[in-house]
Design an enzyme around this catalytic site. Structure first.
Site, PDB file in Angstrom:
ATOM      1  N   ASP A  43     -58.627  -4.362 -15.867  1.00  0.00           N
ATOM      2  CA  ASP A  43     -58.951  -5.784 -15.701  1.00  0.00           C
ATOM      3  C   ASP A  43     -58.974  -6.195 -14.223  1.00  0.00           C
ATOM      4  OD1 ASP A  43     -58.636  -5.754 -18.534  1.00  0.00           O
ATOM      5  OD2 ASP A  43     -56.508  -6.184 -18.285  1.00  0.00           O
ATOM      6  N   GLU A 231     -63.343 -12.254 -24.467  1.00  0.00           N
ATOM      7  CA  GLU A 231     -62.259 -12.493 -23.517  1.00  0.00           C
ATOM      8  C   GLU A 231     -62.750 -12.279 -22.095  1.00  0.00           C
ATOM      9  OE1 GLU A 231     -59.236  -9.742 -24.679  1.00  0.00           O
ATOM     10  OE2 GLU A 231     -60.337  -7.982 -23.996  1.00  0.00           O
TER      11      GLU A 231
END
Length: 486
Positions: A43, A231
């Protein structure tokens, strides 16, 4: 998109291609192999530090830095007390760990405020339920140490506790308070966008002086709901196109989860956002009572890339190459001094379990002002003018499609013929214009993008590539030339 005049077309080309330069020498006498130092930062969220280097902050307190976007060095790995980013992390962040029933961090974001100080927006989550929290920490240096300023938002409250909006928490419509990304709008206002699965993606305006929320509550909902697998929101503004681009990851992050990167855009930081098909993203939600309805989600968002593999061909190096699986959770970077855009993401690989690494690709904006991603990772290439003669030849062709799937898209062969025909696995026509803009026409689609000389890391050669997008279907295609450019 129809262009009404030559001057308008010229202006759009100059805007959309981010500095197409005249190529004075396409061929190199001795191609130099590009080298990369890899890191595993899940991420990755990018920011430029006060030292001019670029830093990525990721889950599990993984932090790395680079000066060239190719070779990375770790600043920290893992949630442990003996680190310089958040010293004494378990005692400092005790409230976050206790609320989330967790001993680690998920995807953070770091932003630099106007006074030169930094704010880290961190988050923690139970994992199998949206019992999460989102907090803020401050530092005078991008590398830290960061001082905790406390929690900003919580989710997953029990029946006896009111949520941030003063109601009973409903997972299907309220956010999972993770995956923050903070950005400035064109007027200098600060915004935080966040959310993962559960009730969807939300946005809140923040105080640009302190980095704290201006108002209580969860903020404005932009899309999602009923546990759609969406997301990792990230927003970047392009002052030339005057659009805010919202990047999202659809699907699951595991190697078989079908993670893929999609985009939508708006003239306003807080929406409404639309995909290239003209669909309002606020309509992107799962059926009532459903969970993880990929068949609903995949109808929305312009898909820029998913899992893929450029297949080996006889005579090439790199026979044992591995395809990319579940690329996603990206951030973006605009390099003001060069006018270049980059997309930074993590990816897993074929036959490698859950091993993951960071990748950086250049990103361009086509003549319809939609982003397209270069097929190969960044290796100091520049967008340069080309001639038709340099484009002719056999290409490995990938259509990323629109599905959310664990299956890689494997390359097929096409030929860009001298007469403007496109033959092979996909038939149609092609046209080069404005030095480095390419249009590929098939019976069902019109793809607009750019051509770019790139380093093929597996084949250990320079090749001609193209990246293009059909806005009507929201699908992206890539091409990698089979012949080496010597």
């Amino acid at each position: 998109m129809k262009r009404k005049s030559f001057m308008f077309m010229l202006a759009v080309v100059l805007i959309g291609l981010s500095g197409c330069q005249k190529n004075t020498k396409l061929k190199e006498e001795t191609p130099v192999e590009k080298k990369f130092d890899e890191v595993s930062v899940h991420d990755p969220s990018v920011i430029q530090g006060e030292d001019g280097a670029y830093y990525i902050f990721g889950s599990h307190l993984a932090v790395a830095k680079t000066t060239d976007l190719m070779n990375w060095n770790y600043v920290n790995q893992g949630v442990k007390n003996d680190n310089d980013v958040i010293p004494n992390v378990f005692s400092t962040m005790k409230e976050a760990f206790e609320w989330s029933h967790s001993n680690t961090f998920w995807a953070p974001d770091v932003v630099r405020l106007k006074d030169g100080s930094y704010r880290m927006y961190y988050c923690n989550c139970q994992g199998d339920a949206p019992v999460s929290c989102l907090g803020i920490a401050s530092s005078d240096s991008v590398e830290g140490p960061y001082t905790n300023q406390g929690l900003l938002l919580k989710s997953g409250m029990g029946a006896s506790e009111k949520d941030e909006d003063g109601n009973l928490y409903q997972a299907a419509s309220d956010p999972n308070t993770v995956d923050p990304a903070v950005f400035y709008d064109k007027d200098g206002k600060l915004w935080m966008i966040y959310g993962s699965y559960s009730g969807g993606i939300f946005i809140k305006e923040m105080d640009s002086e302190t980095g704290m929320p201006l108002e209580s509550g969860y903020g404005k909902k932009l899309l999602g709901g009923n546990h759609l697998r969406i997301e990792a929101p990230y927003v970047i503004y392009n002052e030339k196109t005057e659009y805010y681009y919202l990047f999202l990851s659809f699907g699951g992050l595991d190697s078989d989860g079908g993670y893929n990167i999609r985009v939508c855009r708006s003239k306003n930081p807080d929406g409404p956002y639309e995909d290239s098909m003209g669909q309002e993203m606020e309509d992107c939600k799962g059926p009532v009572g459903s969970a993880f309805s990929d068949s609903s989600a995949e109808l929305y968002g312009t898909k820029l890339m998913g899992g893929y593999k450029f297949l080996w061909k006889e005579g090439e190096e790199g026979k044992e190459r591995k395809g990319y699986l579940s690329p996603g959770h990206n951030s973006c970077l605009y390099q003001e001094e060069t006018g270049s855009y980059y997309i930074i993401y993590h990816t897993r690989f074929e036959n490698s379990g859950e091993e993951h690494q960071v990748r950086v690709h250049q990103m361009f904006f086509n003549q319809e002002d939609w982003p397209v991603i270069a097929p190969y990772r960044y290796a100091e290439e520049k967008l340069e003018a080309c001639t038709e003669k340099e484009i002719y030849g056999v290409y490995k062709f990938i259509n990323h499609g629109r599905d959310i799937s664990s299956e890689m898209k494997e390359s097929e062969e096409i030929v860009l013929e001298k007469n403007g025909k496109m033959t092979g696995a996909v038939e149609g026509t092609w046209e080069l214009s404005d030095d480095c803009h390419i249009t590929l026409e098939t019976e069902d689609a019109s793809y607009s993008g750019v051509v770019l000389k790139q380093w093929d890391e597996d084949g250990k050669k320079y090749v001609m590539t193209f990246t293009a997008l059909d806005s009507k279907s929201g699908t992206a295609v890539w091409g990698s030339g089979l012949a080496a450019i010597e």
